[in-house]
Design a protein around this motif. Structure first.
Motif, PDB file in Angstrom:
ATOM      1  N   LEU A   1       0.589  -1.295   0.092  1.00  0.00           N
ATOM      2  CA  LEU A   1      -0.047  -0.054  -0.078  1.00  0.00           C
ATOM      3  C   LEU A   1       0.844   1.345   0.074  1.00  0.00           C
ATOM      4  N   ASN A   2       0.417   2.370  -0.461  1.00  0.00           N
ATOM      5  CA  ASN A   2       0.991   3.525  -0.480  1.00  0.00           C
ATOM      6  C   ASN A   2       0.669   4.078   0.776  1.00  0.00           C
ATOM      7  N   ALA A   3       1.642   4.797   1.409  1.00  0.00           N
ATOM      8  CA  ALA A   3       1.607   5.367   2.770  1.00  0.00           C
ATOM      9  C   ALA A   3       1.012   6.685   2.830  1.00  0.00           C
ATOM     10  N   ASP A   4       0.421   7.263   1.713  1.00  0.00           N
ATOM     11  CA  ASP A   4       0.041   8.638   1.905  1.00  0.00           C
ATOM     12  C   ASP A   4      -1.396   8.637   1.171  1.00  0.00           C
ATOM     13  N   THR A   5      -2.121   7.386   1.273  1.00  0.00           N
ATOM     14  CA  THR A   5      -3.542   7.015   0.857  1.00  0.00           C
ATOM     15  C   THR A   5      -4.278   6.940   2.198  1.00  0.00           C
ATOM     16  N   VAL A   6      -5.447   7.861   2.269  1.00  0.00           N
ATOM     17  CA  VAL A   6      -6.418   7.654   3.324  1.00  0.00           C
ATOM     18  C   VAL A   6      -7.523   6.953   2.606  1.00  0.00           C
ATOM     19  N   PHE A   7      -8.136   5.899   3.127  1.00  0.00           N
ATOM     20  CA  PHE A   7      -9.284   4.909   2.556  1.00  0.00           C
ATOM     21  C   PHE A   7     -10.225   4.468   3.607  1.00  0.00           C
TER      22      PHE A   7
ATOM     23  N   ILE B   1      -4.768  14.404  -8.943  1.00  0.00           N
ATOM     24  CA  ILE B   1      -3.545  15.203  -9.743  1.00  0.00           C
ATOM     25  C   ILE B   1      -2.480  14.125 -10.238  1.00  0.00           C
ATOM     26  N   ASN B   2      -2.045  14.143 -11.381  1.00  0.00           N
ATOM     27  CA  ASN B   2      -1.052  13.160 -11.684  1.00  0.00           C
ATOM     28  C   ASN B   2      -1.249  11.790 -11.168  1.00  0.00           C
ATOM     29  N   PRO B   3      -2.186  11.428 -11.583  1.00  0.00           N
ATOM     30  CA  PRO B   3      -2.600   9.636 -10.875  1.00  0.00           C
ATOM     31  C   PRO B   3      -1.900   8.718 -11.870  1.00  0.00           C
ATOM     32  N   ILE B   4      -1.742   7.581 -11.322  1.00  0.00           N
ATOM     33  CA  ILE B   4      -1.452   6.429 -11.887  1.00  0.00           C
ATOM     34  C   ILE B   4      -2.667   5.963 -12.453  1.00  0.00           C
ATOM     35  N   VAL B   5      -2.655   5.857 -13.807  1.00  0.00           N
ATOM     36  CA  VAL B   5      -3.755   5.393 -14.850  1.00  0.00           C
ATOM     37  C   VAL B   5      -3.508   4.037 -15.152  1.00  0.00           C
ATOM     38  N   VAL B   6      -4.537   3.578 -15.926  1.00  0.00           N
ATOM     39  CA  VAL B   6      -4.585   2.208 -16.261  1.00  0.00           C
ATOM     40  C   VAL B   6      -5.621   1.897 -17.641  1.00  0.00           C
ATOM     41  N   HIS B   7      -4.685   0.947 -18.243  1.00  0.00           N
ATOM     42  CA  HIS B   7      -5.420   0.351 -19.269  1.00  0.00           C
ATOM     43  C   HIS B   7      -5.888  -1.024 -19.343  1.00  0.00           C
ATOM     44  N   GLU B   8      -7.059  -1.502 -18.956  1.00  0.00           N
ATOM     45  CA  GLU B   8      -6.988  -2.900 -18.740  1.00  0.00           C
ATOM     46  C   GLU B   8      -8.019  -3.695 -19.801  1.00  0.00           C
ATOM     47  N   GLN B   9      -7.777  -4.882 -19.983  1.00  0.00           N
ATOM     48  CA  GLN B   9      -8.600  -5.437 -21.118  1.00  0.00           C
ATOM     49  C   GLN B   9      -9.106  -6.854 -20.167  1.00  0.00           C
ATOM     50  N   ASN B  10     -10.376  -6.906 -20.399  1.00  0.00           N
ATOM     51  CA  ASN B  10     -11.103  -8.130 -19.941  1.00  0.00           C
ATOM     52  C   ASN B  10     -10.569  -8.460 -18.374  1.00  0.00           C
ATOM     53  N   GLY B  11     -10.450  -7.536 -17.418  1.00  0.00           N
ATOM     54  CA  GLY B  11     -10.062  -7.686 -16.010  1.00  0.00           C
ATOM     55  C   GLY B  11      -8.737  -7.935 -15.944  1.00  0.00           C
TER      56      GLY B  11
ATOM     57  N   GLU C   1     -15.540   5.588  -3.739  1.00  0.00           N
ATOM     58  CA  GLU C   1     -15.134   6.693  -3.832  1.00  0.00           C
ATOM     59  C   GLU C   1     -14.250   7.612  -2.251  1.00  0.00           C
ATOM     60  N   ARG C   2     -14.446   6.673  -1.480  1.00  0.00           N
ATOM     61  CA  ARG C   2     -14.019   7.078  -0.137  1.00  0.00           C
ATOM     62  C   ARG C   2     -12.502   6.704   0.235  1.00  0.00           C
ATOM     63  N   TRP C   3     -11.841   7.636  -0.820  1.00  0.00           N
ATOM     64  CA  TRP C   3     -10.148   7.372  -0.681  1.00  0.00           C
ATOM     65  C   TRP C   3      -9.630   8.518  -1.164  1.00  0.00           C
ATOM     66  N   ILE C   4      -8.309   8.881  -0.766  1.00  0.00           N
ATOM     67  CA  ILE C   4      -7.637  10.092  -1.384  1.00  0.00           C
ATOM     68  C   ILE C   4      -6.249   9.832  -1.342  1.00  0.00           C
ATOM     69  N   ASN C   5      -5.458  10.188  -2.237  1.00  0.00           N
ATOM     70  CA  ASN C   5      -3.933  10.097  -2.005  1.00  0.00           C
ATOM     71  C   ASN C   5      -3.546  11.526  -1.898  1.00  0.00           C
ATOM     72  N   ILE C   6      -2.637  11.822  -1.031  1.00  0.00           N
ATOM     73  CA  ILE C   6      -2.146  13.015  -0.333  1.00  0.00           C
ATOM     74  C   ILE C   6      -1.013  13.341  -0.949  1.00  0.00           C
ATOM     75  N   ASN C   7      -1.091  14.231  -1.939  1.00  0.00           N
ATOM     76  CA  ASN C   7       0.000  15.124  -2.400  1.00  0.00           C
ATOM     77  C   ASN C   7       0.569  16.353  -2.130  1.00  0.00           C
ATOM     78  N   THR C   8      -0.651  17.118  -1.649  1.00  0.00           N
ATOM     79  CA  THR C   8      -0.688  18.494  -1.554  1.00  0.00           C
ATOM     80  C   THR C   8      -1.310  18.940   0.004  1.00  0.00           C
ATOM     81  N   LEU C   9      -1.121  20.056   0.271  1.00  0.00           N
ATOM     82  CA  LEU C   9      -1.664  20.586   1.610  1.00  0.00           C
ATOM     83  C   LEU C   9      -3.257  20.347   1.409  1.00  0.00           C
ATOM     84  N   SER C  10      -3.825  20.756   0.293  1.00  0.00           N
ATOM     85  CA  SER C  10      -5.017  20.719   0.028  1.00  0.00           C
ATOM     86  C   SER C  10      -5.696  19.188   0.206  1.00  0.00           C
ATOM     87  N   ASP C  11      -4.805  18.518  -0.147  1.00  0.00           N
ATOM     88  CA  ASP C  11      -5.375  16.791  -0.331  1.00  0.00           C
ATOM     89  C   ASP C  11      -5.377  16.477   1.169  1.00  0.00           C
TER      90      ASP C  11
END
Length: 210
Positions: free
Chosen positions: A72-78, A105-115, A184-194
């Motif tokens: 797990l990332n240590a900067d994610t609240v979920f 902001i600058n997320p890790i994005v994904v291309h998936e196919q059939n799961g 949707e109850r998660w957020i990655n913390i990259n900024t003070l606003s996050d």
């Protein structure tokens, strides 16, 4: 944030925890100790944290991984339900996938196919299907393949790079399953606003412990 993550890990029944620390890691180790609820914690100190990235931090933990891993990332609240859902998935090799979020902001994005994972990174060549919030599960066999790829990367390049680099390398050889989440109850913390949004989000969480 770490306590919140450990609460979720403990609730899932994951007993062995490894925390890789860098800047002021000794402070965190003294604060958290080696036992948190039903979790035993081992600490690994990345002394080169200023010149490395999360891939190298994860690589330092390779000898501790003996029965697969969930990392797990240590900067994610979920919300804890998200980790419960992911940990309970039947797949040995998987990552959490959110097709609904578009506000990172600058997320890790994904291309998936059939799961199945096809492409992952901050920038990919194929169509983006969603975001990876930062939960990954690899079997012991796949973990060993992953760490070998990481070792090759460090031989031919710097020790600065993201943990998705080996994941992308092995995706064509190993079926890494998508575990879809519409929570949707998660957020990655990259900024003070996050951080402020994460604090507000935690205050809204409620858990049914039965």
């Amino acid at each position: 944030i770490i306590e919140h993550i450990l609460d979720a890990i403990s609730r899932c029944g994951l007993l062995d925890v490894i925390i890789v620390v860098g800047y002021r890691g000794d402070v965190l180790e003294r604060a958290m100790g080696k036992q948190y609820k039903n979790c035993s914690i081992a600490y690994i100190h990345n002394r080169q944290f200023e010149d490395t990235d999360n891939l190298y931090s994860l690589y330092l933990a390779r000898e501790y991984v003996t029965d697969g891993m969930i990392f797990l990332n240590a900067d994610t609240v979920f919300h804890q339900d998200i980790l419960l859902h992911f940990a309970a998935s039947p797949f040995a090799d998987a990552f959490l996938f959110d097709a609904t979020r578009r506000d990172e902001i600058n997320p890790i994005v994904v291309h998936e196919q059939n799961g199945r994972l096809v492409e992952i990174g901050h920038a990919i060549s194929r169509e983006t299907h969603g975001i990876a919030p930062g939960m990954y599960k690899l079997s012991q066999q796949t973990s060993e393949v992953y760490f070998k790829e990481a070792g090759r990367f460090f031989i031919h390049g710097p020790r600065k790079g993201g943990f998705v680099i080996p994941l992308q390398k092995i995706a064509s050889k190993i079926h890494i399953n998508t575990v879809s989440s519409e929570d949707e109850r998660w957020i990655n913390i990259n900024t003070l606003s996050d951080y402020k949004k994460a604090a507000a989000l935690i205050n809204k969480f409620s858990y049914n412990w039965q």
